[in-house]
Design an enzyme around this catalytic site. Structure first.
Site, PDB file in Angstrom:
ATOM      1  N   LYS A 110       0.851  -1.221  -0.186  1.00  0.00           N
ATOM      2  CA  LYS A 110       0.083   0.003  -0.042  1.00  0.00           C
ATOM      3  C   LYS A 110       0.826   1.232   0.176  1.00  0.00           C
ATOM      4  CE  LYS A 110      -3.635  -2.608   2.032  1.00  0.00           C
ATOM      5  NZ  LYS A 110      -4.482  -2.786   3.118  1.00  0.00           N
ATOM      6  N   ASP A 120     -11.231   2.656   4.113  1.00  0.00           N
ATOM      7  CA  ASP A 120     -11.543   1.224   3.792  1.00  0.00           C
ATOM      8  C   ASP A 120     -13.376   1.104   3.664  1.00  0.00           C
ATOM      9  OD1 ASP A 120      -9.719  -0.704   3.459  1.00  0.00           O
ATOM     10  OD2 ASP A 120      -9.095  -0.649   5.749  1.00  0.00           O
ATOM     11  N   GLN A 179      -4.731  -1.616   9.436  1.00  0.00           N
ATOM     12  CA  GLN A 179      -4.648  -3.163   8.758  1.00  0.00           C
ATOM     13  C   GLN A 179      -5.243  -4.004   9.678  1.00  0.00           C
ATOM     14  OE1 GLN A 179      -3.446  -3.489   5.524  1.00  0.00           O
ATOM     15  NE2 GLN A 179      -4.086  -5.854   5.951  1.00  0.00           N
TER      16      GLN A 179
END
Ligand code: NDP
Length: 296
Positions: free
Chosen positions: A58, A125, A102
């Site tokens: 990422k 997200d 994460q």
């Protein structure tokens, strides 16, 4: 005329992701010319090897498209309070546009409390309940990256999705449910299949579009598919064969090729799209924040 079925299209997720990333890069460049720098904060708790790889990728992608990234690595022993404190600081920092925590988090940390603590405007997200609710109401919100990537691949392949019957296999909060909501928004008729469905294969055989997000290697073979359907395989499963291991999806690729008109491979299908859509979400979040502040 031989009557032979045309070869199925292999949906190239790497090429589609490169296209998304190129668009993001161009827009970021334009923003930088106006003195605006989009930034993504990535929070990793613990030292899970797979998570470390995902975070590294990422950060690499962010650099490639000109998005600044800030990495926060906390030890596996960190407390919920410490993690919430960091997220509160990132929420308050106007130079940070996107926050990604994460997953998975260590078992002692309440994942829901963490996801709910992220400012919905920075929730790249799309996991905060405000964004989840907005998606189900058809509002323009930050959308989970993997299903958003699947939708792009489907639109690239089929164009208009209106009226198609889509079957989503799996009902997780991160893939199956948001995928179903996005397909509904695209005017598909949607069926969601899960482990308690009575005849998952029979339901799939009715589908023009199958999206598989199960986590069971090669579960779906040609006997589950209608001739000519489009198959999106989200599954990433590591299979050990002999001394080596390889990645396979939830779809038995060789078998599905005999029925599908188009299919994503694993790897090289949905995977690259997830990170590309994360960069796109960071850009969207930044633009919206600056528009709200009157800077854009
Ligand atoms: P979850 O384990 O959270 O959900 C799996 C879903 O599959 C559940 O809803 C479960 O049903 C359903 N299921 C299990 N067995 C069957 C069955 N035999 N028939 C029908 N449905 C079944 O997984 P995720 O959604 O998080 O991930 C799914 C897969 O996608 C994994 O392989 C994961 O690695 C991959 N993935 C890939 C990403 C990418 O970027 N390409 C991103 C995210 C995930 P029930 O709810 O009843 O238990």
């Amino acid at each position: 005329m031989t009557g032979a079925q045309a070869l199925p299209q292999v949906i190239d997720g790497k090429a589609a992701a490169a296209q998304v990333l190129a668009e993001v890069r161009e827009q970021v460049l334009g923003l930088k010319e106006q003195g605006l720098q989009p930034a993504l904060a990535v929070v990793l708790v613990g030292s899970d090897a797979a998570s470390q790889v995902y975070v590294r990728n990422k950060i690499l992608r962010a650099g490639e498209v000109g998005i600044a990234s800030l990495e926060y690595a906390l030890p596996a022993t960190c407390t919920l309070a410490e993690l919430l404190d960091l997220i509160a600081q990132l929420n308050a920092d106007s130079t940070v546009n996107g926050i990604l925590v994460q997953l998975p988090l260590p078992a002692h940390i309440d994942e829901n409390a963490v996801l709910q603590s992220v400012d919905p405007a920075k929730d790249v997200d799309g996991f905060h309940s405000e964004n989840v609710g907005g998606l189900s109401q058809g509002r323009n919100v930050l959308t989970p990256c993997t299903p958003a990537g699947c939708l792009r691949l489907l639109k690239n392949t089929l164009g208009d999705l209106r009226g198609k019957h889509a079957v989503v296999v799996g009902r997780s909060n991160i893939v199956g449910k948001p995928m179903a909501a996005l397909l509904l928004q695209a005017d598909c008729s949607v069926t969601v299949v899960h482990s308690r469905s009575l005849d998952a294969a029979a339901l799939c055989r009715q589908a023009d579009i199958v999206v598989a997000a199960v986590g069971r290697p090669n579960l779906i073979d040609a006997s589950w598919l209608k001739t000519g359907c489009v198959v999106i395989d989200v599954g990433i499963n590591r299979l050990s064969v002999g001394g080596s291991s390889r990645l396979v999806g939830d779809v038995d690729y060789a078998s599905a090729l005999t029925k599908a008109s188009a299919i994503t491979p694993v790897p090289g299908g949905v995977g690259p799209m997830t990170i590309a859509l994360l960069m796109n979400n960071t850009l969207i979040a930044a633009r919206q924040q600056w528009a709200a502040q009157g800077t854009l």
